[in-house]
Design a protein around this motif. Structure first.
Motif, PDB file in Angstrom:
ATOM      1  N   GLU A  21      -4.686  17.584   5.199  1.00 32.58           N
ATOM      2  CA  GLU A  21      -4.249  18.810   4.497  1.00 32.58           C
ATOM      3  C   GLU A  21      -3.043  18.518   3.606  1.00 32.58           C
ATOM      4  O   GLU A  21      -2.992  18.912   2.446  1.00 32.58           O
ATOM      5  N   LEU A  22      -2.067  17.782   4.198  1.00 37.48           N
ATOM      6  CA  LEU A  22      -0.823  17.529   3.452  1.00 37.48           C
ATOM      7  C   LEU A  22      -1.039  16.659   2.220  1.00 37.48           C
ATOM      8  O   LEU A  22      -0.383  16.840   1.196  1.00 37.48           O
ATOM      9  N   LYS A  23      -1.958  15.691   2.313  1.00 32.92           N
ATOM     10  CA  LYS A  23      -2.128  14.788   1.153  1.00 32.92           C
ATOM     11  C   LYS A  23      -2.646  15.577  -0.049  1.00 32.92           C
ATOM     12  O   LYS A  23      -2.265  15.305  -1.187  1.00 32.92           O
ATOM     13  N   ILE A  24      -3.466  16.601   0.203  1.00 30.98           N
ATOM     14  CA  ILE A  24      -3.959  17.419  -0.922  1.00 30.98           C
ATOM     15  C   ILE A  24      -2.814  18.270  -1.456  1.00 30.98           C
ATOM     16  O   ILE A  24      -2.565  18.327  -2.658  1.00 30.98           O
ATOM     17  N   LYS A  25      -2.066  18.875  -0.523  1.00 29.72           N
ATOM     18  CA  LYS A  25      -0.935  19.727  -0.921  1.00 29.72           C
ATOM     19  C   LYS A  25       0.107  18.941  -1.726  1.00 29.72           C
ATOM     20  O   LYS A  25       0.679  19.422  -2.692  1.00 29.72           O
ATOM     21  N   ASN A  26       0.329  17.671  -1.311  1.00 29.05           N
ATOM     22  CA  ASN A  26       1.376  16.842  -1.955  1.00 29.05           C
ATOM     23  C   ASN A  26       0.859  16.010  -3.126  1.00 29.05           C
ATOM     24  O   ASN A  26       1.549  15.112  -3.587  1.00 29.05           O
ATOM     25  N   ASP A  27      -0.385  16.235  -3.537  1.00 29.00           N
ATOM     26  CA  ASP A  27      -0.963  15.494  -4.659  1.00 29.00           C
ATOM     27  C   ASP A  27      -0.877  13.972  -4.420  1.00 29.00           C
ATOM     28  O   ASP A  27      -0.375  13.218  -5.260  1.00 29.00           O
ATOM     29  N   THR A  28      -1.353  13.569  -3.248  1.00 29.77           N
ATOM     30  CA  THR A  28      -1.235  12.159  -2.824  1.00 29.77           C
ATOM     31  C   THR A  28      -2.607  11.563  -2.531  1.00 29.77           C
ATOM     32  O   THR A  28      -3.438  12.209  -1.899  1.00 29.77           O
ATOM     33  N   VAL A  29      -2.808  10.324  -2.990  1.00 33.36           N
ATOM     34  CA  VAL A  29      -4.019   9.587  -2.613  1.00 33.36           C
ATOM     35  C   VAL A  29      -3.600   8.557  -1.566  1.00 33.36           C
ATOM     36  O   VAL A  29      -2.527   7.958  -1.673  1.00 33.36           O
ATOM     37  N   ILE A  30      -4.424   8.376  -0.546  1.00 34.29           N
ATOM     38  CA  ILE A  30      -4.095   7.381   0.490  1.00 34.29           C
ATOM     39  C   ILE A  30      -5.003   6.163   0.331  1.00 34.29           C
ATOM     40  O   ILE A  30      -6.230   6.267   0.350  1.00 34.29           O
ATOM     41  N   LEU A  31      -4.349   5.001   0.143  1.00 37.40           N
ATOM     42  CA  LEU A  31      -5.071   3.729   0.076  1.00 37.40           C
ATOM     43  C   LEU A  31      -4.781   2.978   1.368  1.00 37.40           C
ATOM     44  O   LEU A  31      -3.638   2.987   1.840  1.00 37.40           O
ATOM     45  N   ALA A  32      -5.779   2.344   1.948  1.00 37.26           N
ATOM     46  CA  ALA A  32      -5.528   1.591   3.184  1.00 37.26           C
ATOM     47  C   ALA A  32      -6.180   0.220   3.100  1.00 37.26           C
ATOM     48  O   ALA A  32      -7.387   0.113   2.848  1.00 37.26           O
ATOM     49  N   HIS A  33      -5.379  -0.813   3.317  1.00 36.46           N
ATOM     50  CA  HIS A  33      -5.934  -2.167   3.322  1.00 36.46           C
ATOM     51  C   HIS A  33      -6.856  -2.349   4.528  1.00 36.46           C
ATOM     52  O   HIS A  33      -6.673  -1.711   5.573  1.00 36.46           O
ATOM     53  N   ALA A  34      -7.835  -3.230   4.358  1.00 38.00           N
ATOM     54  CA  ALA A  34      -8.847  -3.479   5.395  1.00 38.00           C
ATOM     55  C   ALA A  34      -8.247  -3.886   6.741  1.00 38.00           C
ATOM     56  O   ALA A  34      -8.912  -3.758   7.768  1.00 38.00           O
ATOM     57  N   TYR A  35      -7.004  -4.386   6.774  1.00 37.22           N
ATOM     58  CA  TYR A  35      -6.410  -4.824   8.034  1.00 37.22           C
ATOM     59  C   TYR A  35      -5.719  -3.691   8.797  1.00 37.22           C
ATOM     60  O   TYR A  35      -5.189  -3.915   9.881  1.00 37.22           O
ATOM     61  N   CYS A  36      -5.708  -2.497   8.224  1.00 33.48           N
ATOM     62  CA  CYS A  36      -5.019  -1.395   8.910  1.00 33.48           C
ATOM     63  C   CYS A  36      -5.860  -0.894  10.083  1.00 33.48           C
ATOM     64  O   CYS A  36      -7.049  -1.190  10.195  1.00 33.48           O
ATOM     65  N   ALA A  37      -5.218  -0.105  10.928  1.00 27.00           N
ATOM     66  CA  ALA A  37      -5.904   0.414  12.124  1.00 27.00           C
ATOM     67  C   ALA A  37      -7.121   1.238  11.713  1.00 27.00           C
ATOM     68  O   ALA A  37      -7.068   1.989  10.729  1.00 27.00           O
ATOM     69  N   PRO A  38      -8.236   1.131  12.460  1.00 26.93           N
ATOM     70  CA  PRO A  38      -9.473   1.832  12.096  1.00 26.93           C
ATOM     71  C   PRO A  38      -9.310   3.336  11.920  1.00 26.93           C
ATOM     72  O   PRO A  38      -9.965   3.933  11.066  1.00 26.93           O
TER      73      PRO A  38
END
Ligand code: 13P
Ligand code: SF4
Length: 338
Positions: free
Chosen positions: A39-56
């Motif tokens: 919800e917050l990422k839409i409200k804050n105009d944020t895109v989340i990128l995650a590298h393949a090594y991050c937690a599932p």
């Protein structure tokens, strides 16, 4: 997403460490965090990128894009959001900033280092340039923006062999990864390409731990075993592997293996976990090598960064460094396209 859906995907992950042990209860406890982040990422105009090594749970629950470091920075050039939250390490955030100067880039985890990027400074590169004035300086993408700014051409684990082969010079200084450098030397010999390649002394503390005996042992136990490794591994490990490639190249290779194939995937365990839930028809042996830097990103600190963006650590680069580092990355595009 609800807890049942999350559990149904994640229960195929083999517990290799407490971080990767997904019970129904753990999935239930993560759902409020995941929903609040989404919800917050839409409200804050944020895109989340995650590298393949991050937690599932980051990749599956909140990331808009996941993949290898370079692909993610490129993905970021195509999004409309003003803010990039990059679940990764600092050099990856810097690459995103170099390619997206008008966006705010933040890294939520507290450990933003990388044993390769931290193994050489721009000052050391300048000293090497004095020692090797006739060499073309080729840097791996796992370097700081300042180091890229002091080099001629950047490479990724996916395009390094092609670029080194294509470079119109026979004298190269490759940095910072000594093991990847040795793998380049071996590959150039195989291809009949004559180049003098000087190496620096860096190594990835995760990938350097694999050894040939481990491969021989698992081969003896698992007929038909396919061994896949990252080019940051020891040359002896690469030599005994069926496939050597970047995190991005490993995925289609694994996807196309026949069902039931036993697979030993010698790279950070986050990618192994993702492969276990994406391709449950393959039989994964391991591995359980964890990058502390990548794993310092969590749902908790992603939520914290979205709740208090003013306190979240921003990636900042001087314009001089950004422009010079971009030149080094642009040279990569050029030589990779030849
Ligand atoms: P990729 O460029 O394949 O994402 O790898 C980055 C990395 O840190 C490997 O250890
Ligand atoms: Fe750096 Fe190794 Fe971690 Fe990749 S796995 S980010 S090279 S320390």
């Amino acid at each position: 997403m609800n807890a049942e859906e999350l559990y149904n995907r994640l229960n195929k992950v083999q517990p290799g460490a407490v971080l990767c042990h997904y019970t129904r209860e753990k999935c239930e406890s993560m759902i409020p965090l995941i929903n609040e982040i989404n919800e917050l990422k839409i409200k804050n105009d944020t895109v989340i990128l995650a590298h393949a090594y991050c937690a599932p749970e980051i990749i599956l629950g909140v990331a808009d894009y996941s993949g290898d470091s370079y692909k993610l920075s490129e993905d970021a050039t195509k999004v409309t959001q003003k803010n990039i939250l990059f679940s990764a390490v600092k050099f990856m955030g810097e690459t995103a900033k170099i390619l997206n100067p008008d966006k705010n880039v933040i890294i939520p985890g507290p450990l933003t280092g990388c044993s390769l990027a931290d193994s050489i400074t721009a000052k050391e590169v300048r000293a090497l340039r004095e020692k090797y004035p006739g060499h073309t300086f080729v840097c791996y993408i796992n370097t700081t923006a300042e180091v890229k700014a002091a080099c001629d051409v950047c490479v990724t684990s996916g395009n390094v062999m092609k670029i080194v082969e294509n470079l119109p010079t026979d004298k190269i200084l490759f940095l910072p990864d000594r093991l990847m450098g040795q793998n380049i030397i071996d590959e150039m010999k195989k291809r009949g390409v004559k180049k003098e390649i000087v190496l620096h002394s860096g190594a990835c503390y995760v990938h350097k731990t694999y050894d040939p005996e481990l491969i021989q042992f698992f081969r003896s136990q698992n007929p038909g075993l396919k061994v896949i490794c990252h080019p940051e591994c020891e040359p002896e490990v690469a030599l005994l592997s069926d496939f050597v490639g970047s995190t991005g190249q490993m995925v289609p290779y694994i996807r196309d293996l026949p069902a039931g194939t036993p697979v030993l995937l010698l790279t950070e365990c986050g990618l192994v976990a993702r492969m276990q839930y994406e391709y449950p028809d393959k039989r994964f042996i391991g591995s359980c090598s964890m990058c502390k830097y990548m794993k310092s990103n969590s749902l908790e600190n992603i939520l914290e960064a979205l709740q208090h963006p003013e306190k979240a650590p921003k990636v900042e680069l001087s314009e001089d460094v950004r422009v010079a580092a971009k030149k080094c990355i642009d040279a990569m595009f050029h030589y990779a396209s030849l």
